[in-house]
Write a protein that holds these residues in place. Structure first.
Motif, short mmCIF file in Angstrom:
data_model
loop_
_atom_site.label_atom_id
_atom_site.label_comp_id
_atom_site.label_asym_id
_atom_site.label_seq_id
_atom_site.Cartn_x
_atom_site.Cartn_y
_atom_site.Cartn_z
N VAL A 138 43.73 39.49 46.65
CA VAL A 138 42.51 40.19 46.24
C VAL A 138 42.07 41.12 47.37
O VAL A 138 42.06 40.74 48.54
CB VAL A 138 41.37 39.19 45.90
CG1 VAL A 138 40.12 39.95 45.44
CG2 VAL A 138 41.83 38.22 44.83
N LYS A 139 41.71 42.33 46.97
CA LYS A 139 41.21 43.34 47.90
C LYS A 139 39.75 43.62 47.53
O LYS A 139 39.45 43.88 46.37
CB LYS A 139 42.06 44.61 47.77
CG LYS A 139 41.73 45.71 48.74
CD LYS A 139 42.70 46.86 48.54
CE LYS A 139 42.39 48.03 49.44
NZ LYS A 139 43.33 49.16 49.23
N GLN A 141 33.47 46.08 44.80
CA GLN A 141 34.68 46.37 44.03
C GLN A 141 35.75 45.35 44.37
O GLN A 141 36.10 45.16 45.55
CB GLN A 141 35.18 47.78 44.30
CG GLN A 141 36.43 48.15 43.52
CD GLN A 141 36.71 49.63 43.53
OE1 GLN A 141 35.91 50.44 43.08
NE2 GLN A 141 37.85 50.00 44.07
N LEU A 142 36.29 44.69 43.35
CA LEU A 142 37.31 43.65 43.51
C LEU A 142 38.58 44.10 42.79
O LEU A 142 38.53 44.48 41.62
CB LEU A 142 36.82 42.33 42.92
CG LEU A 142 35.52 41.78 43.51
CD1 LEU A 142 34.78 40.96 42.49
CD2 LEU A 142 35.82 40.95 44.74
N GLU A 143 39.71 44.07 43.49
CA GLU A 143 40.99 44.47 42.92
C GLU A 143 42.02 43.38 43.20
O GLU A 143 42.15 42.92 44.34
CB GLU A 143 41.47 45.80 43.52
CG GLU A 143 40.54 46.97 43.26
CD GLU A 143 41.00 48.23 43.97
OE1 GLU A 143 41.54 49.12 43.30
OE2 GLU A 143 40.82 48.30 45.20
N ILE A 164 39.78 43.94 34.27
CA ILE A 164 40.04 45.12 33.45
C ILE A 164 41.05 46.01 34.15
O ILE A 164 41.36 45.81 35.33
CB ILE A 164 38.74 45.90 33.16
CG1 ILE A 164 38.09 46.35 34.48
CG2 ILE A 164 37.77 45.07 32.34
CD1 ILE A 164 36.83 47.19 34.29
N LYS A 165 41.56 47.01 33.42
CA LYS A 165 42.60 47.88 33.97
C LYS A 165 42.07 48.76 35.08
O LYS A 165 42.66 48.85 36.15
CB LYS A 165 43.21 48.74 32.86
CG LYS A 165 44.36 49.62 33.32
CD LYS A 165 44.96 50.40 32.16
CE LYS A 165 46.13 51.27 32.62
NZ LYS A 165 46.71 52.03 31.50
N LEU A 207 46.97 44.31 39.27
CA LEU A 207 46.92 43.45 38.10
C LEU A 207 45.62 43.62 37.32
O LEU A 207 45.59 43.38 36.11
CB LEU A 207 47.09 41.98 38.53
CG LEU A 207 48.35 41.65 39.33
CD1 LEU A 207 48.35 40.20 39.74
CD2 LEU A 207 49.60 41.98 38.51
N GLY A 208 44.56 44.00 37.99
CA GLY A 208 43.27 44.18 37.35
C GLY A 208 42.18 44.34 38.39
O GLY A 208 42.42 44.18 39.59
N MET A 209 40.98 44.68 37.93
CA MET A 209 39.87 44.88 38.85
C MET A 209 38.56 44.57 38.13
O MET A 209 38.51 44.45 36.91
CB MET A 209 39.88 46.30 39.40
CG MET A 209 39.75 47.41 38.38
SD MET A 209 38.05 47.92 38.12
CE MET A 209 37.64 48.54 39.73
N GLN A 210 37.48 44.49 38.93
CA GLN A 210 36.13 44.33 38.41
C GLN A 210 35.15 44.85 39.45
O GLN A 210 35.49 45.02 40.62
CB GLN A 210 35.81 42.87 38.09
CG GLN A 210 35.91 42.51 36.61
CD GLN A 210 34.93 43.27 35.74
OE1 GLN A 210 34.06 44.00 36.22
NE2 GLN A 210 35.07 43.10 34.43
#
Length: 541
Positions: A286-287, A328-330, A366-367, A343-346
């Motif tokens: 996770v970034k 922001q989470l990726e 989400i994408k 893989l996704g983010m939020q």
């Protein structure tokens, strides 16, 4: 016979010209014009669908969208100013590229990198429409649609083991829709403190690249790979809510927001992530980062071959504006070769979190953030679980508690208030730093509590000017502690691995905590005449 032929030729020429003019005049006057070769004009709505699709990319936005306004006057203004803007922008590019080039010198046997020619050409960009927004904030917000088909002349020369390699950029085309904010609005000219820019969609970038006279983009498959890589990298850095902030006024004039607290982020676990590897698994990490910050993003550890990873890792992020900033989470799949797959983010707006309150989130990935323009997808990307807690610095906590008039027990007060703060170390410059060699390539190291941070390297100077700032988030004031600053020199060319210390200094932080700030020049230990200029600030609210 020749004589008579010449005489007859002259007579024919003298008689033929008047007759030809008279005949041509009557033909021109009395003949009916014919326009059969020109198609009749017809409304745009009657045009065929195929022709409309071909014309659509070239139709300006003010024709397709009534929210966009024409700015022909600005394009004329830009065309007159372009020769001067060209020189000014090129100077900024040179100064910005110099430290980047310096980082590569000495590696891969690179001896030097420099611009042989740098010009943006004679064709300015054009604005095809502007959309303005009304907000309740002290800002001017608008979205211009910019197209640029330029003819730049940019030639970069790389000296590699005494071999000069020329790289030329040609046929540059850029199309982008960006959001520009002038904020904060101030009563001091030019009446705004900074320009904040972000992209609303992936930009279109097209160009040619010539190396040693050959077109590098003609290599099969390379053209598409380079274009997609540039779009992806630029979009990841500046796609909304990521921003590029260009300061116009200094911090004291613009009243730039200072840190007001810490965001505690605990990444707990993820569930049912996408399968990206050939064996039906992923290597997720996770970034996380806050919008509006230039600090590097923080990352969790990598969980190998796991679609349901458990992390339970804690991070602290500096908060400057809990009302507008967004977490922001990726989630990425780590790959040993090539780029990592997202893989996704939020995103979580900080205004959803009350100060001092611990809040748990269980989010569907989400994408990407551009949910308005993207078609909703049916693919499930998994869930991410985390908890957040925003802890203001002590002064900010007291202000909040007085505003809401909330009665808490003494135990809750101690938990709600925070002695945490931000230690900012600005390495300004140094003077008379000398080494054993004729030339020095100095850079500075900042060492504190086991962390090491480094400035850029400057080539062949004894009086470097870095003007770089580093930050450390601390839970308690750094009393009875010191910070070390070392000035080092790095060799270049075939001796790029050789390093040399040019001097160091240990700075006690008690005065920083007591006064909030020190700004002094220190004599370097183990240096004959070396002096370094350091500014340190301790911020708690």
């Amino acid at each position: 016979m020749g004589f008579f032929g010449s005489v007859l030729g002259i007579l024919g020429f003298a008689i033929g010209i008047p007759i030809g003019l008279v005949v041509g005049f009557f033909v021109f006057v009395y003949s009916q014009p014919s326009h059969e070769e020109y198609p009749p004009a017809r409304p745009l709505v009657e045009t065929s669908i195929t022709l409309l699709l071909d014309l659509l990319p070239d139709i300006p936005l003010w024709m397709k969208n009534p929210d966009y306004e024409r700015v022909d006057w600005f394009n004329r203004f830009l065309s007159y100013m372009w020769p001067y803007l060209d020189k000014a922008i090129c100077e900024i590019i040179k100064s910005s590229a110099q430290p980047i080039f310096a980082d590569y010198i000495g590696t891969f046997c690179i001896e030097s990198i420099e611009f042989e020619t740098l010009s943006l050409g004679s064709l300015p960009p054009t604005v095809h429409g502007v959309k303005f927004y009304e907000t309740n904030e002290k800002e001017l917000l608008f979205e211009p649609s910019v197209k640029w088909a330029g003819n730049p002349n940019i030639v970069l020369v790389v000296k590699l083991m005494s071999l000069r390699i020329k790289v030329q950029l040609v046929d540059l085309q850029i199309f982008a829709i960006m959001r520009v904010a002038l904020k904060p609005l101030l009563p001091t000219f030019p009446c705004f403190g900074a320009v904040v820019v972000s992209l609303m969609e992936k930009p279109h970038v097209d160009f040619g690249l010539k190396v040693l006279g050959g077109d590098l983009m003609s290599i099969p498959g390379l053209y598409r790979y380079v274009q997609e890589t540039i779009k992806r990298q630029v979009s990841s850095m500046y796609h909304w809510p990521q921003v590029l902030e260009i300061p116009i006024l200094d911090a004291s004039t613009a009243s730039v927001k200072k840190p007001v607290g810490l965001l505690h982020v605990n990444i707990i676990r993820a569930r049912n992530l996408l399968k990206k590897d050939l064996l039906g698994t992923s290597d997720p990490y996770v970034k996380l980062s806050l919008t509006g910050e230039k600090l590097p993003a923080k990352k969790t550890t990598i969980k190998k071959r796991n679609l349901n990873p458990e992390w339970n890792e804690h991070f602290k992020l500096i908060v400057k504006d809990p009302i507008s900033q967004v977490l922001q989470l990726e989630v990425f799949d780590w790959d040993k070769v090539g780029g990592h797959d997202r893989l996704g983010m939020q995103m979580i707006p900080l205004k959803k979190i009350n100060p001092g309150e611990k809040k748990v989130f269980n989010l569907d990935l989400i994408k990407n953030s551009n949910i308005v323009m993207d078609v909703p997808e049916k693919k499930q990307r998994g869930r991410l679980e985390l908890d957040l807690r925003y802890v203001p610095f002590r002064d900010e906590s007291l202000k909040y508690r007085n505003d809401v008039q909330d009665e808490k027990s003494s135990e809750d007060d101690d938990e709600f208030l925070s002695n945490a703060g931000l230690l900012s170390v600005a390495i300004q410059s140094a003077k008379d730093v000398e080494g054993k060699k004729k030339y020095t390539n100095p850079y500075a190291l900042v060492l504190f509590r086991g962390e090491k941070k480094r400035t850029k390297m400057l080539r062949k100077t004894r009086d470097p000017r870095w003007n770089e700032e580093f930050q450390f988030t601390l839970e308690e004031p750094p009393l009875k502690e010191s910070i070390r600053v070392e000035v080092m020199s790095k060799g270049t060319g075939f001796h790029f691995r050789s390093k040399e210390e040019l001097g160091h200094v240990d700075i006690n932080l008690d005065d920083v905590v007591a006064n909030g700030r020190i700004n002094q020049k220190y004599h370097l230990i183990n240096s004959r005449n070396g002096v370094i200029h350091v500014e340190i600030r301790w911020t708690t609210g």
